[in-house]
Design a protein around this motif. Structure first.
Motif, short mmCIF file in Angstrom:
data_model
loop_
_atom_site.label_atom_id
_atom_site.label_comp_id
_atom_site.label_asym_id
_atom_site.label_seq_id
_atom_site.Cartn_x
_atom_site.Cartn_y
_atom_site.Cartn_z
N PRO A 30 124.34 6.23 -35.47
CA PRO A 30 124.45 5.80 -37.19
C PRO A 30 124.83 6.92 -38.02
O PRO A 30 125.10 7.02 -39.46
N GLU A 31 124.81 8.13 -37.51
CA GLU A 31 125.02 9.65 -38.20
C GLU A 31 125.73 10.41 -37.06
O GLU A 31 125.46 10.39 -35.80
N PRO A 32 126.54 11.55 -37.72
CA PRO A 32 127.17 12.27 -36.80
C PRO A 32 126.03 13.01 -35.89
O PRO A 32 125.04 13.38 -36.30
N GLN A 33 126.62 13.09 -34.49
CA GLN A 33 125.82 14.11 -33.70
C GLN A 33 125.64 15.36 -33.97
O GLN A 33 126.55 16.15 -34.59
N PRO A 34 124.38 15.93 -34.00
CA PRO A 34 124.33 17.48 -34.52
C PRO A 34 125.24 18.23 -33.94
O PRO A 34 125.63 18.28 -32.63
N GLY A 60 126.59 21.37 -31.79
CA GLY A 60 126.11 22.15 -30.52
C GLY A 60 125.19 21.18 -29.78
O GLY A 60 124.54 21.66 -29.01
N ALA A 61 125.59 19.98 -29.51
CA ALA A 61 124.84 18.99 -28.87
C ALA A 61 124.90 19.40 -27.28
O ALA A 61 125.83 19.86 -26.73
N LEU A 62 123.70 19.13 -26.60
CA LEU A 62 123.76 19.66 -25.05
C LEU A 62 124.69 18.73 -24.56
O LEU A 62 125.51 19.54 -23.53
N TYR A 63 124.86 17.48 -24.78
CA TYR A 63 125.95 16.74 -24.04
C TYR A 63 126.90 16.17 -24.98
O TYR A 63 126.76 15.34 -25.60
N PRO A 64 128.18 17.16 -25.14
CA PRO A 64 129.13 16.73 -25.92
C PRO A 64 129.74 15.32 -25.44
O PRO A 64 130.21 15.01 -24.30
N ALA A 65 130.10 14.62 -26.40
CA ALA A 65 130.54 13.26 -26.29
C ALA A 65 132.37 13.35 -26.13
O ALA A 65 132.83 13.91 -27.05
N GLU A 66 133.03 12.39 -25.23
CA GLU A 66 134.29 12.23 -25.19
C GLU A 66 134.51 11.53 -26.34
O GLU A 66 135.91 11.60 -27.08
N LEU A 67 133.95 10.45 -26.69
CA LEU A 67 134.22 9.60 -27.96
C LEU A 67 132.93 9.56 -28.73
O LEU A 67 131.80 9.17 -27.94
N THR A 68 132.99 9.84 -29.91
CA THR A 68 131.72 9.57 -30.86
C THR A 68 132.15 8.46 -31.79
O THR A 68 133.28 8.25 -32.29
N LEU A 69 131.12 7.28 -31.89
CA LEU A 69 131.32 6.20 -32.87
C LEU A 69 130.40 6.41 -33.83
O LEU A 69 129.27 6.44 -33.60
N LEU A 70 130.64 6.33 -35.19
CA LEU A 70 129.83 6.33 -36.31
C LEU A 70 129.53 5.13 -36.58
O LEU A 70 130.00 4.48 -37.75
N ALA A 71 128.30 4.46 -36.03
CA ALA A 71 128.06 3.17 -36.35
C ALA A 71 126.58 2.91 -35.88
O ALA A 71 126.32 3.51 -35.06
N ALA A 72 125.89 2.07 -36.76
CA ALA A 72 124.53 1.44 -36.66
C ALA A 72 124.72 0.57 -35.34
O ALA A 72 125.89 0.20 -35.24
N PRO A 73 123.72 0.22 -34.93
CA PRO A 73 123.70 -1.09 -33.79
C PRO A 73 124.35 -2.13 -34.26
O PRO A 73 125.20 -2.73 -33.53
N GLU A 74 124.06 -2.57 -35.21
CA GLU A 74 124.64 -3.88 -35.89
C GLU A 74 126.35 -3.73 -35.98
O GLU A 74 126.99 -4.89 -35.55
N ALA A 75 126.62 -2.48 -36.51
CA ALA A 75 128.39 -2.49 -36.52
C ALA A 75 128.66 -2.40 -35.23
O ALA A 75 129.97 -2.95 -34.87
N PHE A 76 128.00 -1.53 -34.19
CA PHE A 76 128.79 -1.65 -32.88
C PHE A 76 128.63 -3.07 -32.26
O PHE A 76 129.76 -3.22 -31.73
#
Length: 557
Positions: free
Chosen positions: A305-309, A311-327
Motif C-alpha cells: 500500500p506504499e512504495p517499497q523502501p 535499497g530493498a534487499l529483494y528488488p521487485a520486477e513489478l511493484t503494484l502500489l495497492a492495498a489488499p482490497e484494491a489488489f
C-alpha cells in the motif's frame, strides 16, 4: 465560521472528535494530566475500558486495531504511564497496526524545566511511531485528530502519538468538528495486471505470499478465490494465518518460527514470488537465507500500500502500489487461459502441509498434541485466537485451524505479554464471539493482571496457560548452545487456577490428557472468564522437542 459553534473545553472537543471518527471504545489508565478528557468521557457515547497497567491498555488498543482495521485508541498519563505503553507501540509499528496513543502532558508553561513526569515525546516515541505531535492549541484539536487517524490507517498502517498538555485540555474554544479524512487504497492498472499475468504464465513454480495489514473480509475471500482458480500455492507471513481459510486446497502453510521444513524448500525452489500486503522479511526467510540476495532468486511481484523502501534487499520486477482490497478488486474476475504446469505441485505442497499440521501424540502424560486437537474441534469457525511470544505459541500456530471467520491476534514483533490483553479487548469488542488465548507461564504473568479488567467488563475470554516453569524458548536456545548449563531460565510460578479464581474468573488445573476435555467443557459452561492451567510434562519445550532430545542432539554434534 468558528464563532457559530458552541464553546467547549479542549477535553470535550477531543472526545467529540473520537465520536466523529466512529470510536466506541478506548483503553487506558487514568492520570491527572488528562482529567478534562476523562470528564468529557463521563457523558460521551465512547466507553473507556479502565485497565490495570498501561502496557496492557496499549496492547488492548493494538489488538483492537488488528481486529477491526480501525485505529485502536489508548489514553495514558505522562512520564512512566506513557513509557509503559511503548512496548505496544513497538508492536503496532512492526505489525502495521493502526493505533492512536493519547498522552497527557505537563502544562505548557512547565516544559523544559525538568518538571514532574515530563518527557521528550518525539525523542521517546519517534522511532516507533509514524507520527508524533503535541497539540498546544485546543482550537486545532480537530485538525490534529483527523490527521492522526488518517496517518494511522494510510499506506502501511501504524501508530500515531498525540501529546495533550494538561492546561490545553481546559482551554475553552469555539471550533467545528473535523470530518474524517479519506484513506487512499491505490490500484492496479490494466497494464500492470497484464504484466503480472504474463509473469505468471511463464512461471513453473510460483508461490503466493500474503501478509501485512489492511486486509478486509472481502479482500481475503477474493484473493483466495483467485488463488484457487490459478491453483497458486499460498503461504502466509508469520502470524498471518487468518488471511486465508486454512481449509483451502491451495493453502500450504505459514512461514516464520515453527514453520515446516518442506515449506522452506518450496520457497527456495520458487521461480516467481507474488508478495501481497508485505515484503519478504527476515522471519519469513529464515534470516534472509531462504531467498538469495544476489539477484539469482525468484522474480518478485510486490504488492504494497506504499512504495517499497529504497535499497530493498529483494528488488521487485513489478511493484503494484495497492492495498489488499484494491489488489483483490483487480484480480477477482481473472482466470487462467492456459493449463497450469504447477497444479500438481500445489497438490503435493498441500498434502505436505496437512501432514505437518496433523497432531501426532507424543506419549506425554499431558499430551499437548491431543489437547490442541480437542481444542480445535471445539472452536467455532469465527473464534478469535490470541497469543504472545514463546514456544507455547507453536502449538496454537501449528495445530489450530483458522477458518474464513477466524481471527489470529498475535504480535509479529515477538512481544511477550500480548495475548491476555488482546483476548480481553477482543472479548469486549465481540461479547458473543468465542475468544481463546494460549499463553506460556512467562508470557501470562507479564500482563495477567488484566484478568481483573476482563471480570470488570464482564468479558469472557478462555485462557489456556502452558506451565513448564521456565522461559521455554530461551531454555531451548540455551540447551542448544550450552547443553546442561541451565542459567536464568527457570521460573517459580503461582497456582494459576487459584490466581484466576481470585479475580472472580473460573479456574481449572489439568495434569493429564484425559482431564482436558471435561475441564474445557466446564470452562466454556462457566459463563465467565476462565483459565485452564496445563501442567506441561517435565522437559517438554515444543512439538517434537524436549530437553533430553536437545541434549542427545548436542552429543552427536
Amino acid at each position: 465560521m468558528t464563532q457559530h459553534h458552541p464553546a467547549r473545553p479542549g477535553g470535550q472537543v477531543l472526545i467529540d472528535q473520537l465520536s466523529a471518527h466512529g470510536v466506541e471504545t478506548v483503553y487506558g489508565v487514568p492520570g491527572e494530566s488528562y482529567l478534562a478528557a476523562l470528564d468529557a468521557l463521563h457523558d460521551a457515547p465512547v466507553h473507556m475500558v479502565v485497565c490495570r497497567h498501561e502496557g496492557g491498555a496499549a496492547y488492548m488498543a493494538e489488538a483492537h486495531g488488528k481486529l477491526t482495521g480501525r485505529p485502536g485508541v489508548c489514553f495514558t498519563t505522562r512520564g512512566p504511564g506513557a513509557t509503559n505503553a511503548l512496548v505496544a507501540l513497538h508492536t503496532a509499528y512492526q505489525d502495521a497496526t493502526p493505533m492512536v496513543l493519547f498522552i497527557g502532558l505537563v502544562p505548557r508553561g512547565h516544559t523544559d524545566r525538568a518538571s514532574f513526569q515530563e518527557l521528550d515525546l518525539r525523542g521517546t516515541f519517534g522511532a516507533s511511531a509514524k507520527l508524533v505531535e503535541t497539540i498546544d492549541d485546543a482550537a486545532r484539536i480537530p485538525e490534529y485528530v483527523a490527521r492522526a487517524f488518517a496517518v494511522a490507517t494510510s499506506g502501511r498502517p501504524g501508530p500515531v502519538v498525540l501529546g495533550l498538555p494538561e492546561d490545553m485540555l481546559t482551554d475553552v474554544v469555539r471550533v467545528a468538528d473535523a470530518t474524517p479524512l479519506p484513506v487512499p487504497g491505490g490500484g492496479v492498472t490494466p497494464a500492470e495486471l497484464a504484466h503480472m499475468e504474463g509473469l505468471l504464465t511463464t512461471a513453473e513454480r510460483p508461490l503466493l505470499f500474503l501478509g501485512g495489514g489492511r486486509w478486509t473480509p472481502d479482500a481475503r475471500t477474493a484473493v483466495r478465490d483467485w488463488a484457487e482458480a490459478w491453483s497458486l500455492p499460498v503461504a502466509v507471513d508469520f502470524r498471518c494465518q487468518d488471511l486465508i481459510d486454512n481449509e483451502s486446497e491451495v493453502y500450504v502453510g505459514p512461514l516464520g518460527y515453527g514453520r515446516d521444513d518442506a515449506l522452506a524448500r518450496r520457497v527456495r525452489e520458487a521461480d516467481l514470488l507474488l508478495a501481497v500486503g508485505t515484503a519478504p522479511g527476515d522471519v519469513a526467510t529464515d534470516g534472509f537465507t531462504l531467498l538469495p540476495t544476489d539477484g539469482t532468486g525468484p522474480r518478485l511481484v510486490q504488492v504494497l500500500p506504499e512504495p517499497q523502501p529504497p535499497g530493498a534487499l529483494y528488488p521487485a520486477e513489478l511493484t503494484l502500489l495497492a492495498a489488499p482490497e484494491a489488489f483483490a478488486d483487480a484480480v477477482r474476475t481473472r482466470r487462467p487461459g492456459t493449463p497450469l504446469p504447477w497444479a500438481v505441485r500445489t497438490k503435493q505442497d498441500r498434502a505436505a502441509h496437512l501432514a505437518f499440521r496433523t497432531p501426532v501424540p507424543e506419549g506425554d502424560p499431558l499430551d499437548l498434541a491431543t489437547v490442541f486437537a480437542t481444542l480445535d474441534d471445539r472452536l467455532p469457525a469465527d473464534a478469535v485466537v490470541t497469543f504472545g511470544a514463546g514456544n507455547h505459541a507453536i502449538w496454537a500456530q501449528r495445530f489450530l485451524t483458522y477458518h474464513d471467520g477466524t481471527r489470529q491476534l498475535a504480535p509479529r514483533n515477538g512481544s511477550m505479554g500480548y495475548g491476555i490483553p488482546a483476548a480481553v479487548a477482543a472479548a469486549i469488542h465481540d461479547p458473543d464471539r468465542r475468544v481463546v488465548s494460549v499463553a506460556g507461564d512467562g508470557c501470562f504473568l507479564m500482563n495477567g493482571q488484566e484478568l481483573a479488567t476482563a471480570v470488570a467488563e464482564n468479558a469472557k475470554p478462555l485462557i489456556i496457560v502452558l506451565n513448564n516453569a521456565q522461559y521455554g524458548t530461551i531454555r531451548q536456545h540455551q540447551e542448544q548452545a550450552y547443553p546442561g548449563r541451565v542459567s536464568g531460565t527457570g521460573l517459580g510460578n503461582p497456582d494459576f487456577a487459584a490466581y484466576a479464581r481470585a479475580f472472580g474468573a473460573h479456574g481449572e488445573t489439568v495434569t493429564v490428557t484425559d482431564e482436558f476435555g471435561p475441564a474445557l467443557q466446564r470452562s466454556l459452561d462457566s459463563g465467565k472468564a476462565a483459565l485452564i492451567e496445563l501442567k506441561v510434562t517435565d522437559g517438554r519445550l515444543a512439538p517434537g522437542v524436549t530437553v533430553d532430545s536437545l541434549r542427545k542432539e548436542s552429543c552427536h554434534v
